[in-house]
Write a protein that holds these residues in place. Structure first.
Motif, PDB file in Angstrom:
ATOM      1  N   THR A   1       4.827   0.515  -0.117  1.00  0.00           N
ATOM      2  CA  THR A   1       5.298   0.053   1.781  1.00  0.00           C
ATOM      3  C   THR A   1       4.024   0.256   1.961  1.00  0.00           C
ATOM      4  O   THR A   1       3.554  -0.996   3.450  1.00  0.00           O
ATOM      5  CB  THR A   1       5.986   1.252   2.210  1.00  0.00           C
ATOM      6  N   GLY A   2       3.061   0.081   1.206  1.00  0.00           N
ATOM      7  CA  GLY A   2       1.282   0.613   2.201  1.00  0.00           C
ATOM      8  C   GLY A   2       1.343   1.568   3.965  1.00  0.00           C
ATOM      9  O   GLY A   2       0.847   1.431   4.190  1.00  0.00           O
ATOM     10  N   ARG A   3       2.564   1.865   4.088  1.00  0.00           N
ATOM     11  CA  ARG A   3       2.342   2.659   4.705  1.00  0.00           C
ATOM     12  C   ARG A   3       1.434   4.613   4.731  1.00  0.00           C
ATOM     13  O   ARG A   3       1.550   4.754   5.756  1.00  0.00           O
ATOM     14  CB  ARG A   3       3.921   3.562   5.213  1.00  0.00           C
ATOM     15  N   ARG A   4       1.262   4.762   3.144  1.00  0.00           N
ATOM     16  CA  ARG A   4       0.552   6.110   3.338  1.00  0.00           C
ATOM     17  C   ARG A   4      -0.632   5.449   3.473  1.00  0.00           C
ATOM     18  O   ARG A   4      -0.887   5.024   2.955  1.00  0.00           O
ATOM     19  CB  ARG A   4       1.028   6.568   1.993  1.00  0.00           C
ATOM     20  N   GLY A   5      -1.706   6.226   3.329  1.00  0.00           N
ATOM     21  CA  GLY A   5      -2.624   6.540   4.137  1.00  0.00           C
ATOM     22  C   GLY A   5      -3.235   7.738   4.428  1.00  0.00           C
ATOM     23  O   GLY A   5      -3.477   8.564   4.706  1.00  0.00           O
ATOM     24  N   PHE A   6      -4.885   7.918   5.244  1.00  0.00           N
ATOM     25  CA  PHE A   6      -6.172   8.446   5.102  1.00  0.00           C
ATOM     26  C   PHE A   6      -6.229   8.055   6.261  1.00  0.00           C
ATOM     27  O   PHE A   6      -6.059   7.454   7.815  1.00  0.00           O
ATOM     28  CB  PHE A   6      -6.655   8.785   4.038  1.00  0.00           C
TER      29      PHE A   6
ATOM     30  N   TRP B   1      -5.671   1.741   0.626  1.00  0.00           N
ATOM     31  CA  TRP B   1      -6.398   2.601  -0.033  1.00  0.00           C
ATOM     32  C   TRP B   1      -6.073   2.577  -1.460  1.00  0.00           C
ATOM     33  O   TRP B   1      -6.672   3.610  -1.944  1.00  0.00           O
ATOM     34  CB  TRP B   1      -5.558   3.872   0.925  1.00  0.00           C
ATOM     35  N   LYS B   2      -5.228   2.535  -1.485  1.00  0.00           N
ATOM     36  CA  LYS B   2      -4.082   2.777  -2.831  1.00  0.00           C
ATOM     37  C   LYS B   2      -4.966   1.064  -3.687  1.00  0.00           C
ATOM     38  O   LYS B   2      -5.399   1.790  -5.067  1.00  0.00           O
ATOM     39  CB  LYS B   2      -3.076   1.269  -3.293  1.00  0.00           C
ATOM     40  N   SER B   3      -5.506   0.168  -3.937  1.00  0.00           N
ATOM     41  CA  SER B   3      -6.404  -0.410  -4.174  1.00  0.00           C
ATOM     42  C   SER B   3      -8.478   0.118  -4.619  1.00  0.00           C
ATOM     43  O   SER B   3      -8.998   0.502  -5.765  1.00  0.00           O
ATOM     44  CB  SER B   3      -6.503  -1.680  -3.667  1.00  0.00           C
ATOM     45  N   LYS B   4      -8.915   1.064  -3.191  1.00  0.00           N
ATOM     46  CA  LYS B   4      -9.883   1.474  -3.375  1.00  0.00           C
ATOM     47  C   LYS B   4      -9.621   2.934  -4.496  1.00  0.00           C
ATOM     48  O   LYS B   4     -10.566   3.060  -5.546  1.00  0.00           O
ATOM     49  CB  LYS B   4     -10.419   1.898  -1.895  1.00  0.00           C
ATOM     50  N   LEU B   5      -8.398   3.466  -4.313  1.00  0.00           N
ATOM     51  CA  LEU B   5      -8.141   4.714  -5.246  1.00  0.00           C
ATOM     52  C   LEU B   5      -8.749   4.693  -7.150  1.00  0.00           C
ATOM     53  O   LEU B   5      -8.690   5.054  -7.546  1.00  0.00           O
ATOM     54  CB  LEU B   5      -7.222   5.250  -5.161  1.00  0.00           C
ATOM     55  N   THR B   6      -7.384   2.841  -6.933  1.00  0.00           N
ATOM     56  CA  THR B   6      -7.291   2.475  -8.330  1.00  0.00           C
ATOM     57  C   THR B   6      -8.596   1.815  -9.074  1.00  0.00           C
ATOM     58  O   THR B   6      -8.956   2.342 -10.308  1.00  0.00           O
ATOM     59  CB  THR B   6      -6.763   1.539  -8.290  1.00  0.00           C
ATOM     60  N   LEU B   7      -9.611   1.448  -8.509  1.00  0.00           N
ATOM     61  CA  LEU B   7     -10.446   1.335  -8.434  1.00  0.00           C
ATOM     62  C   LEU B   7     -11.657   1.907  -9.027  1.00  0.00           C
ATOM     63  O   LEU B   7     -11.981   2.841 -10.014  1.00  0.00           O
ATOM     64  CB  LEU B   7     -11.792   0.239  -7.583  1.00  0.00           C
TER      65      LEU B   7
END
Length: 84
Positions: free
Chosen positions: A53-58, A17-23
Motif C-alpha cells: 500500500t505504500g503506507r509503511r515507512g520510516f 522506501w521499498k525500492s531503496k531497500l530492494t536496491l
C-alpha cells in the motif's frame, strides 16, 4: 530564463522506501545488515518490503540514514547518487 519545474522533476529518479531497500538487497546486503545500519529492527525492514500500500515507512532520521546508505552504495559502484 525560467526553469520548467514539471519537466525538471520528471527527469529525477524518485525512489520510495521499498525500492531503496530492494536496491540494497540486490547489492547483497541482508535485511538484518540494513536494519543494523539504519537503526531499526529486521522486522521493520521486512514490514516495509511486504507493504503493497505504500503506507509503511520510516521516520525522518531513519530515512536520512537509508538515503545515506543508498548514496554510499551507489558511490562505491561508480554510479550516480540517488535523489529522493
Amino acid at each position: 530564463m525560467a526553469i520548467d519545474f514539471l519537466h525538471y522533476k520528471a527527469n529525477i529518479p524518485v525512489m520510495n522506501w521499498k525500492s531503496k531497500l530492494t536496491l540494497l538487497l540486490d547489492a547483497g546486503l541482508t535485511q538484518s545488515e540494513i536494519a543494523m545500519r539504519i537503526g531499526v529492527t529486521q522486522g521493520a525492514v521486512s514490514q516495509v518490503l511486504r507493504d503493497d500500500t505504500g503506507r509503511r515507512g520510516f521516520g525522518y532520521e531513519t530515512g536520512k540514514k537509508l538515503d545515506a546508505l543508498c548514496r554510499k552504495y551507489r558511490k562505491t559502484k561508480g554510479q550516480p547518487s540517488l535523489v529522493a
